[in-house]
Design a protein around this motif. Structure first.
Motif, PDB file in Angstrom:
ATOM      1  N   SER A  40      -0.502  -2.305  13.287  1.00  0.00           N
ATOM      2  CA  SER A  40       0.710  -1.690  13.158  1.00  0.00           C
ATOM      3  C   SER A  40       1.180  -0.351  14.140  1.00  0.00           C
ATOM      4  CB  SER A  40       1.460  -1.727  12.054  1.00  0.00           C
ATOM      5  OG  SER A  40       2.823  -1.446  11.693  1.00  0.00           O
ATOM      6  N   ALA A  99       2.091  -3.480   7.457  1.00  0.00           N
ATOM      7  CA  ALA A  99       1.957  -3.510   8.772  1.00  0.00           C
ATOM      8  C   ALA A  99       3.063  -3.928   9.169  1.00  0.00           C
ATOM      9  CB  ALA A  99       0.840  -3.693   8.825  1.00  0.00           C
ATOM     10  N   TRP A 100       3.220  -5.634   9.142  1.00  0.00           N
ATOM     11  CA  TRP A 100       4.222  -5.824   9.059  1.00  0.00           C
ATOM     12  C   TRP A 100       5.669  -5.582   9.559  1.00  0.00           C
ATOM     13  CZ3 TRP A 100       3.908 -10.465  12.848  1.00  0.00           C
ATOM     14  CH2 TRP A 100       2.694 -11.210  13.078  1.00  0.00           C
ATOM     15  N   MET A 123       5.880  -3.355  11.687  1.00  0.00           N
ATOM     16  CA  MET A 123       6.288  -3.943  13.148  1.00  0.00           C
ATOM     17  C   MET A 123       7.359  -3.622  13.725  1.00  0.00           C
ATOM     18  SD  MET A 123       3.821  -5.620  15.145  1.00  0.00           S
ATOM     19  CE  MET A 123       3.710  -6.959  13.958  1.00  0.00           C
TER      20      MET A 123
END
Length: 2011
Positions: free
Chosen positions: A1349, A1404-1405, A1408
């Protein structure tokens, strides 16, 4: 001692000295010669050499102390070495004459010893320079070896060894005689003589190889005989001889390398002499094996094991690695001899010996690659042995083979524990079949093998977590299938038990369902145990073992089946006495064994429960457990006679286990719980440790735990503090059975290993059952003794006395030791708990018992008795009692000559002072010290000296300042003993060292003084330390280093740092463990103060001592100490030493990271490489193909051209942590860099190439010094991240993450538009890929997802293809998380690990998406036409997964909310809330963004949100949206009420950002502001107020202000909320204003005294961050006041104006941003200009009033309004005056800002306030002086203020203010001259001001307006003409004057003509200026542009049109 500093001996001064100091004088002179002679010229030495020789001979001819003897030899050798050698032979002959004397009197013997020591020093130094004089010397020495004096024999043998080593082949004719003489002393009674003989043999091996090689077998036999009844030093000497002998017999090989770090290096002759008979490798090992088989005693066996170790060390790493398979096979064959397995204890000793050899070879010598080969060979041997047993399972084969298999399994376990997860490949390969082979060992017929295999599986699952669940499932299936096979059931149950015990140590855990299944299996086994008699015992044992192991999983798991567990415990024991009696009559031996085993298992499960599940041990649970325990004790006391007297060994073992478990369980409970049966328990315990019912003598091992740490030296346990401790414990003088611990002694140890694992990486070693039971009874008795009544204590003591009287047999000593241990433990417990001992009778009983044992022949009994007396005095704490004990000891010492009595009583004095303290026993301190000193000088008995010094060490260690007056006397005696006592008496020297350390500690900082007395004491301490350092014994040297370490602590300038560092560095590789420990500790202390200097001194030392072969090492020569320390991390197993080494490395790194950055990074990179000679496994991918240099630089270093450091996984992980430390230290903002200039200056003289200087200067200049090392850092991060070791992989990912965060914005210097890290995309991608490809390790995957990320959102990669490579990894992890969540079955790891992994992926998503959307919104806000590829690509990557991601984010947030509501734990999946803490904020932010950006607009489109036209309220037709709003709003606010969250600004920011984003949405705001949620709004405001009080972070408070702004807007949408906006408690208005007040109070320092808010820490200065925050607050303040109720309006505005004025003062005082000042003034203006509101009656209230009362009410209302207006006027007046106050009186205020504030208030406040006489007078007084300011900016601001007043529509105010001001301006204009050109900068503003003021002045001045105009115009024209005459026509001021003249001519043409007519000169000057302007063609409309153009481009025709014609001027 200054008289001793001369080249020749000052005999007169020596004779005049007191007798006590003569030896010191002589020693000082000899040391002086040793320092001076090497630096003198030969001519100077020659002048006095003859006299020196005579003086040395005269000194040799008289008896000397041992220290002087050694110094005489060194001085004589040095004299002939640096001087002339003419008198050497005569000197030698004189010495030989003294040896020829046959008189063996004491003095002559001392003289001979002195001569021999002189010869030793001379031969060791001069060697062949001694010539052919050795013949007579050797003959004399051989004759002296037959003397009766042990010291003479020892010295003669040592001297012969020096002669043999130095002369070599010169004395070949004497080799055989010397060899025979050396062999003859192998069994001498004196251990020192044996050691000397062994050293002589060792020196003969390389030099007399022909003699030795012909007699190898006899020499080996001699060595074995020398080991009989030997001590540790003899065994070391013998092992050195044997290893040297066998190495010399091996044929030379190119692969053979020898250890150059040994004490006696191997000469070249050993390998070059081809005539020597050589032996094969098998023969050499066969010699050692035969010695091992023939060992007749434990000392011989231990000595042979140490010989193996020395042999392998001498052979070296490369030879051992080449022959590792042969070594493993040979070592295991040592257990194939049945004679070595005659008994269980002997078998255990042999197993430990073999394990010790294998562990040393595999764990310490060879590298990781060879370790894997060794592991494969071990597994291969194991498979072969198991196959052999399966074919031929005879009893003899099973018995012999089991020990080999146990050793193999133990070694595999140790290797797995050492390597950790890096060995996972070995166990996952199907080719090796390692796991299956180990599992098959579980079914071995011997239980010891099954337990060893179970322990091996435990180690495997800890190292390889992926195998944990697999093996649990496998073993559970095997158990289900083997319920009718007792052997298989026991084996697989052991495995399951061990694996369950490993779950808490495995980071990833197991699913909770596995524990529940295991409990079901155990419960089923216990329930069905009685169904099959053949299986009952096995099922009972296995069931309880599994339950006991389950307790290790902790309270969270155990609480699910606690009720069933309590029921099982209750059913396992009889309910009543009747049932017990029934059992006694009905049960046979077999039944009793089953019962005892079952109840012992239940008790074991109880113990495990109490130890691991303390949270569940409530009062109710304790009560329910006590009933079975009481029954167990009753049953134990009433065991039938046939059970106690049974001959069945198994039944005895079961009964012993039952007692052991019962004692251990009761030891976990407080004695108050079982007071009802404590008397019965005491009786049982006493019978146990008093050996009442036992025939054998069992001695407790508990004494070592409760005794003093110095006692081990006293009792002769020398080898137990060495590297050979594991096998040297067999040689303990008493109870050496404590060293034979092994798994089969207690099966519980396979899951409760913490209690039994004594050594790192070794299997647990539970003590033999008998010792364990006694130990547990001693421990429990000492705990409950304090809870017993005094009368019971007296009876107990009387019983102890009776026990000691009755036991006169073999077990008497064991009973004495057991009882003394019990007493010592009880007294220690009482002393620590301040518990009184009881009556006088009890004291007398104990004291009489102890005093009677002080003269016991046994050392351990005397020592324990003495310490018990000291503890007794501590517990009683009575001075009279202490005096009585002391006097008794005094009398016995004085009256008795028996050494044992004197030793015991002397030690008693020491322990009394140690435990009572210096003050408590101060009255006897003098006598005690005198007696100890006197006994220490008793040369007739060395043991008495040792015990007296031990006592003296205890006294000095505890005396404190009370010892200060005795320091000099004690030091004098210590030095005297050091000089007179032979060096062989190491125990005396060690205790002297401890005394000196204590004395230095007592003196403390006083040692820094310069007084003569202090200087003398300090010199004595240094002298004593030097004596200790000069010893040949390594333990004594360690004491000397401790002395110098203590000196350095208190007086560092008097401790020679250079020599101390050299000494420490030399001993870092010592063979003595204690010396290495002391060296590491000393090095750590030195590095705390002078880390940089220590590193430099160490580098100089290593440079001097380094061999030429190592000069090409890849690490920097300046960091050799650091490289050595990294090597120590692998070799040392002691945790304390490892921590000291790590601390030292970090401290040196902290001081050098700035200017030795290159060297450190090179060193750390080399640490990461695999060992030399092995291929590096980390293959790094190439980077961009066009950059070949970068590609090749990432290839591993050539193994043939580089000597890379060989480090293990843990050390490499620590090296990567050091890299992370460098990131912090090398930061440009780090405080460490404040010294960069000093370092640079220092290095400018040391670094000619400027490399170090450049690094230091980079940091000094604020540039990141790591920017030049990015390639190296990427290399390090990549190597670590691609490792197979999980922890190293995680550390590598951290390095890469830090690189991205630090250099993501850095640009490539070759390509400015490209990121610097873009060229390393391949390395980053390759480093991330293994974490996603490999199964298991969720914590690695979590870290990798986070790095993905960060990489994607950093903007480094701009191409969509590059982004998609990393993005695909995240897609894979997301799909894995979805599948695992949906299926739920087949989980491998625990719910905690799975949840952590899933949350890491979602986080992490979320990050992002958050970054991508933020960039997109920012671009849309800027209306940028160029869509950056990074942001658009990033959003395109995230968009396909958003719908799934949002649902998963919401689900995760729901789980977090559920965890909050359940109090930190979710009952369903048992995941602690701490697991979710790291990610919920990121998920909340991203979920909120998606909800506001997508969900709400889509809901409006779909018609799920409608708005009613009548009341404009929003209605949500979709319940899911409402639930999402509630969830997001709840998680945005509820966590803010938790103290843990309030301490983390980042989490607060997440909440507030989400809250602001939600409230900014109209639909959400209207929904929140609805009538149904009134209380929620207020509650939310109260939470925000708590945040304001708790957090002072600027960013958080800024978000808080935004939240208040959004919340206030919500309040405006709700009429009910607006109606209740008063100042009542709990109202929204009050809470919001309190929040804003908190912000002001915290960031406006001047509000501290005037406004107090609790729990607020204001800032010290009003800076830009505070100003920005105040400005944001000012924006919403007026809107907040608009909500206020009319009756509180004036009060609120008054308080608001007060705070605003304070902030205004701060903004005028500091140089903060002007935006804050503007915001403050705007806010004040808004409040001041706002209209007052008045409370109106409602229509209903008006109708109810009577008509008669209306007129009166109206009158009262008018009065209230007038009163409110008056109050408001006073407030505004006070506000105005407050501004004037700080503007006039504060010297720190900026006048310009004060003027701006004044203007704003003047123009915004009502005229009736500003024209007030007081205000007007003070305003004029404030403005007038500023016009004459020397600062142009102030004058300009002043003029702008007046100008703004003139332009305003407030003419009255302008007239009042401008009359005096304009006069001042006018007067200022008249004074303009050429001498003050700086003032002309303000002329433009002044002239403009006068033009504006002309009409006003004309109205103000009485008289004719035309006259006023004409007068002012005249002066204006004069000023204009002067300006135009001075400035050229290109200047802007000149052009402005022309423009002004034009405007004047248009407005006052007639007046100007009149003026020109009166003053022709003025007319002429003005006309000249106008003509000059017309000539150049300037246009007033484009004056500025024309002024900037060249003259050639000027207009041809003049464009200035004047109404007054000046064309005729000058004509």
């Amino acid at each position: 001692m200054e008289l001793a500093h001369s080249l020749t001996f000052n005999e007169n001064a020596h004779k005049s000295m007191p007798t006590a100091t003569r030896d010191l004088f002589l020693y000082e002179w000899l040391k002086f010669l040793g320092k001076v002679l090497p630096g003198l010229d030969k001519k100077e030495i020659k002048q006095c050499q003859e006299r020196l020789e005579k003086q040395l001979l005269s000194l040799i001819s008289v008896p000397q102390s041992s220290a002087i003897q050694k110094s005489l030899g060194e001085t004589a050798a040095l004299l002939f070495n640096v001087g002339e050698t003419f008198g050497l032979y005569a000197f030698i002959e004189s010495c030989n004459e003294r040896l020829r004397v046959k008189d063996d009197t004491v003095n002559n013997v001392k003289i001979k010893i002195c001569v021999i020591n002189v010869f030793f020093g001379m031969y060791a130094t001069l060697g062949r320079m001694m010539g052919n004089t050795f013949a007579d010397t050797i003959q004399m020495l051989l004759r002296n070896t037959k003397s009766n004096d042990g010291d003479l024999r020892s010295s003669s043998l040592l001297c012969l060894g020096a002669i043999m080593a130095s002369l070599g082949a010169m004395c070949t004719s004497y080799h055989r005689d010397v060899y025979k003489t050396a062999k003859s002393f192998h069994s001498d009674k004196s251990m020192n003589v044996r050691i000397s003989a062994m050293k002589l043999l060792e020196s003969l091996i390389p030099n007399a190889s022909n003699v030795v090689s012909a007699d190898v077998e006899n020499l080996v036999t001699v060595c074995c005989k020398a080991l009989e009844s030997s001590n540790y030093d003899v065994r070391l000497a013998v092992s050195s001889v044997l290893s040297r002998l066998l190495v010399s017999m091996l044929p030379p090989s190119k692969t053979m390398t020898f250890n150059t770090l040994s004490n006696a290096p191997i000469p070249k002759q050993m390998t070059s002499n081809q005539s020597t008979k050589k032996l094969s490798t098998e023969d050499c090992f066969g010699i050692l094996a035969s010695c091992f088989f023939k060992a007749s005693s434990a000392s011989v066996r231990v000595g042979i094991v140490e010989s193996y170790i020395a042999f392998f060390d001498a052979l070296g790493k490369h030879w051992v690695e080449k022959h590792v398979k042969f070594i493993v096979n040979h070592t295991l064959t040592l257990l194939d001899n049945p004679k070595m397995l005659s008994s269980h204890i002997e078998a255990v000793y042999c197993r430990r010996s073999v394990n010790f050899i294998l562990s040393h070879v595999i764990n310490q010598i060879i590298g990781e690659k060879s370790q894997n080969e060794a592991a494969k060979e071990l597994i291969k041997i194991l498979a072969g042995r198991m196959q052999h047993v399966n074919v031929d399972a005879t009893e003899q084969v099973v018995t012999i083979t089991q020990h080999v298999i146990i050793c193999i399994l133990n070694q595999v376990s140790s290797l797995v524990s050492l390597q950790g997860s890096s060995i996972s490949v070995f166990f996952t390969e199907h080719a090796t079949g390692a796991v299956n082979t180990v599992v098959s060992s579980l079914l071995y017929p011997a239980s010891a093998v099954s337990l060893a295999a179970a322990w091996c599986l435990r180690c495997i699952v800890i190292a390889v977590p992926a195998q944990l669940t697999v093996l649990i499932d496998t073993t559970q299936e095997k158990i289900e299938a083997a319920k009718n096979n007792p052997e298989s059931l026991v084996g697989y149950s052991n495995a399951l038990t061990a694996i369950l015990g490993a779950v808490p140590l495995a980071e990833l855990g197991v699913p909770s369902i596995k524990a529940k299944n295991a409990f079901s299996i155990a419960e089923d086994l216990l329930r069905t145990a009685s169904q099959n008699s053949r299986m009952s015992l096995a099922r009972t044992q296995c069931g309880w073992m599994i339950i006991g192991a389950l307790m290790n999983l902790g309270s969270i798991t155990v609480r699910h089946f606690l009720s069933k567990l309590l029921l099982l415990w209750r059913n396992a024991f009889p309910r009543s006495t009747k049932e017990i009696e029934t059992e006694k009559t009905k049960f046979d031996v077999f039944n009793w064994r089953v019962v005892l085993e079952g109840r012992a298992g239940a008790l074991c499960a109880m113990e495990s429960f109490l130890q691991n599940c303390s949270e569940l041990v409530s009062d109710d649970v304790t009560r329910r457990m006590l009933a079975p325990l009481e029954c167990a004790l009753t049953m134990l006391a009433n065991l039938p006679v046939n059970v106690k007297a049974s001959a069945a060994q198994n039944l005895k073992v079961s009964a012993a286990f039952f007692r052991l478990r019962l004692f251990l369980v009761l030891g976990q409970l407080p004695p108050e719980c079982y007071e009802s049966f404590i008397t019965q328990l005491i009786r049982v315990l006493i019978n146990e440790f008093a050996l009442t019912d036992k025939q054998s003598a069992i001695t407790t091992s508990y004494l070592d735990q409760v005794g003093h740490k110095y006692n081990s030296i006293l009792l002769g346990a020398n080898g137990t503090d060495s590297d050979h401790q594991e096998i040297e414990e067999q040689m303990l003088p008493v109870n050496n059975a404590i060293s034979c611990g092994t798994l089969e002694h207690d099966p519980v140890s396979i899951y409760a290993a913490r209690k039994f694992q004594k050594y790192r990486f070794s299997s647990p070693g539970p003590l033999p059952l008998g010792i364990a039971v006694v130990d547990s009874s001693v421990s429990l008795f000492s705990k409950i003794f304090c809870a017993t009544a005094v009368k019971h204590r007296i009876k107990i003591m009387q019983h102890f006395v009776e026990c000691l009287k009755l036991n006169k047999s073999v077990k008497q000593q064991s009973v004495q030791i057991n009882i003394l241990t019990v007493l010592l433990s009880c007294l220690k417990t009482m002393a620590e708990g301040k518990t009184p001992i009881g009556s006088q009778d009890l004291q007398e009983l104990i004291l009489t018992l102890l005093l009677s044992l002080l003269g016991d022949p046994s050392d351990i009994i005397r020592c324990a008795s003495a310490e018990c007396v000291g503890r007794l005095a501590q517990v009683i704490a009575d001075n009279t009692f202490t005096a009585r004990i002391s006097q008794s000891c005094f009398d016995k010492i004085q009256l008795s000559r028996d050494p044992t009595i004197r030793m015991g009583n002397a030690l008693t004095l020491g322990f009394v002072h140690r435990y009572v303290g210096g003050i408590g026993a101060g009255q006897h301190l003098s006598t005690s010290i005198s007696i100890c000193l006197a006994l220490a000088q008793d040369m007739s008995n060395t043991s008495v000296q040792v015990w007296a010094l031990h006592s003296l060490a205890l006294i000095t260690d505890s005396g404190g300042v009370m010892i200060r007056s005795y320091v000099e006397h004690i030091l004098a005696l210590m030095i005297n003993l050091l000089m007179t006592v032979p060096s062989s008496a190491k125990d005396i020297h060690r205790y002297i060292g401890k005394c000196v350390v204590s004395l230095i500690t007592i003196l403390g900082p006083e040692l820094q003084g310069n007084a003569p007395q202090i200087s003398s004491i300090r010199s004595s301490c240094q002298l004593a330390s030097d004596f200790l350092l000069g010893s040949t014994n390594l333990l004594v040297i360690a004491e000397g280093i401790s002395c110098y370490q203590q000196l350095h602590l208190f007086t560092p300038r008097h401790a020679a740092l250079n020599s101390l560092v050299n000494l420490v560095c030399k001993n870092l590789t010592s063979s003595c463990l204690v010396l290495r420990q002391v060296s590491c500790s000393c090095l750590k202390q030195l590095s705390q103060r002078q880390a940089d200097q220590v590193s430099q001194l160490a580098a100089a030392y290593f440079a001097e001592t380094r061999e030429p072969a190592s000069a090409g090492d890849t690490y920097s020569s300046e960091l050799e100490l650091e490289a050595a320390l990294f090597t120590m991390l692998d070799k040392e197993a002691d945790l304390t030493m490892q921590n000291n080494v790590k601390d030292t490395i970090l401290m040196i790194l902290n001081s050098q990271a700035i200017y030795k950055l290159t060297g450190w990074l090179t060193l750390l990179r080399n640490v990461l490489f695999i060992a030399t000679g092995e291929e590096a496994t980390e293959q790094e991918p190439k980077g961009n193909e066009e950059d070949e240099d970068d590609d090749t630089s990432f290839q591993p270093v050539n193994k043939e051209t580089s000597t890379t450091l060989h480090q293990r996984c843990n050390t490499r992980a620590f090296a990567v942590q050091c890299v992370q430390k460098i990131f912090t230290l090398a930061s440009p903002t780090n405080d460490v860099n404040s010294k960069a200039s000093e370092i640079a200056n220092a290095l400018s003289h040391q670094s000619p190439d400027g490399s170090l200087l450049s690094e230091a200067m980079l940091s000094q200049d604020g540039v990141d010094p790591l920017v030049t090392h990015i390639q190296e850092l990427v290399r390090i991060g990549f190597m670590a991240a691609t490792s197979s070791y999980d922890h190293l992989q995680i550390e590598g990912l951290k390095v890469l993450e830090e690189l991205i965060k630090r250099f993501s914005d850095a640009r490539d210097p070759d390509f400015d538009d490209q990121p610097l890290l873009e060229q390393y995309q391949a390395q980053f991608g390759a480093a991330l890929r293994p974490a996603f490809l490999r199964e298991g390790s969720p914590h690695v995957l979590s870290k990798a997802c986070n790095l993905c990320s960060i990489w994607i959102t950093s903007g480094i990669a701009t191409d969509i293809v590059d982004l998609r490579r990393i993005h695909q990894l995240l897609v894979t992890s997301l799909s894995k998380a979805q599948n695992a969540r949906s299926s739920g079955a087949g989980a491998v790891f625990s719910e905690v690990s799975a949840t952590s992994e899933r949350l890491a992926v979602l986080k992490a998503w979320a990050d992002m998406y958050y970054v991508a959307l933020g960039i997109e919104l920012k671009k849309n806000g800027e209306n940028s036409e160029q869509s950056g590829s990074t942001s658009s690509s990033l959003l395109e990557l995230v968009r396909p997964e958003l719908s799934n991601l949002y649902s998963m984010w919401i689900e995760a947030l729901k789980e977090y909310g559920l965890a909050l509501s359940h109090g930190n734990v979710v009952v369903s999946d048992e995941v602690p809330i701490t697991v979710r803490e790291a990610s919920w904020g990121n998920l909340l932010s991203s979920a909120t963004l998606y909800f506001t950006a997508h969900m709400l607009p889509k809901a409006v489109q779909d018609g799920k949100i409608v708005k009613r036209e009548t009341d404009d309220k929003t209605y949500f037709l979709d319940s899911d949206l409402i639930n999402d709003i509630h969830l997001l709003m709840g998680l945005s606010s509820v966590p803010l009420s938790q103290s843990a969250v309030l301490q983390d600004p980042l989490k607060i920011s997440f909440c507030l950002k989400s809250l602001v984003k939600l409230l900014e949405q109209p639909q959400v705001a209207i929904y929140v502001a609805s009538n149904e949620t009134d209380s929620k709004v207020v509650e939310l405001a109260q939470i925000l107020f708590k945040v304001a009080l708790s957090c002072g972070d600027i960013e958080v408070l800024d978000l808080l202000v935004q939240s208040v702004k959004a919340l206030s807007k919500c309040a405006l949408l709700n009429e009910s909320i607006k109606a209740t906006c008063n100042l009542d408690d709990g109202s929204l208005m009050k809470v919001l204003l309190e929040i804003l007040s908190c912000v002001f109070t915290r960031h406006v320092p001047s509000l501290r005294e005037t406004l107090t808010v609790s729990n607020i820490r204001p800032v010290k200065k009003f800076k830009d961050p505070s100003a920005k925050l105040v400005a944001a607050t000012c924006e919403i303040w007026p809107n907040m006041l608009s909500l206020s109720h009319p009756k509180h309006e004036v009060a609120l505005k008054t308080a608001s104006l007060h705070m605003l004025i304070c902030a205004l003062k701060e903004s005028c005082t500091t140089n903060c941003s002007a935006n804050a000042l503007s915001a403050l003034l705007h806010c004040i203006k808004s409040i001041a200009t706002s209209e007052l509101t008045f409370e109106e009656k409602t229509d209903e209230e008006t109708e109810t009033e009577n008509t008669e009362e209306k007129s009166g009410h109206e009158t009262k209302t008018e009065e209230d309004r007038e009163m409110k207006v008056k109050m408001w006027t006073k407030v505004l007046t006070s506000t105005y005056l407050s501004v004037l106050d700080f503007a006039e009186n504060s010297e720190e205020c900026d006048p310009s800002r004060c003027l701006l504030s004044f203007a704003t208030l003047t123009l915004s406040f009502p005229e009736k306030i500003t024209v007030n006489s007081i205000i007007l007078e003070r305003s004029v007084a404030f403005l007038t002086p500023l016009l004459k300011s020397n600062r142009s900016a102030v004058k300009l601001q002043h003029l702008k203020v007046i100008s703004s007043l003139l332009r305003s529509n407030k003419k009255v105010v302008a007239i009042k203010f401008c009359k005096p001001i304009l006069s001042s301006v006018f007067a200022e204009l008249l004074e303009i001259g050429e001498e003050n050109p700086d003032h002309w900068l303000c002329l433009k503003e002044e002239i403009e001001l006068l033009i504006l003021g002309l009409p006003l002045i004309s109205e103000v001045i009485n008289g004719s307006a035309n006259v006023a105009h004409e007068s002012m115009l005249y002066h204006l024209l004069k000023v204009l003409s002067k300006i135009m005459g001075v400035y050229n026509n290109q200047s802007q001021l000149y052009l402005y004057c022309i423009e002004t003249l034009k405007r004047l001519s248009a407005a006052y043409s007639e007046q100007i003509r009149s003026i020109f007519a009166k003053d022709p000169e003025l007319k002429e000057s003005v006309g000249t200026a106008v003509k000059r302007t017309v000539a150049v063609g300037f246009s007033p409309d484009s004056a500025k542009s024309k002024a900037d153009q060249p003259a050639s481009q000027a207009a041809k025709q003049p464009s200035i049109q004047l109404k007054v014609d000046f064309s005729n001027f000058g004509k």
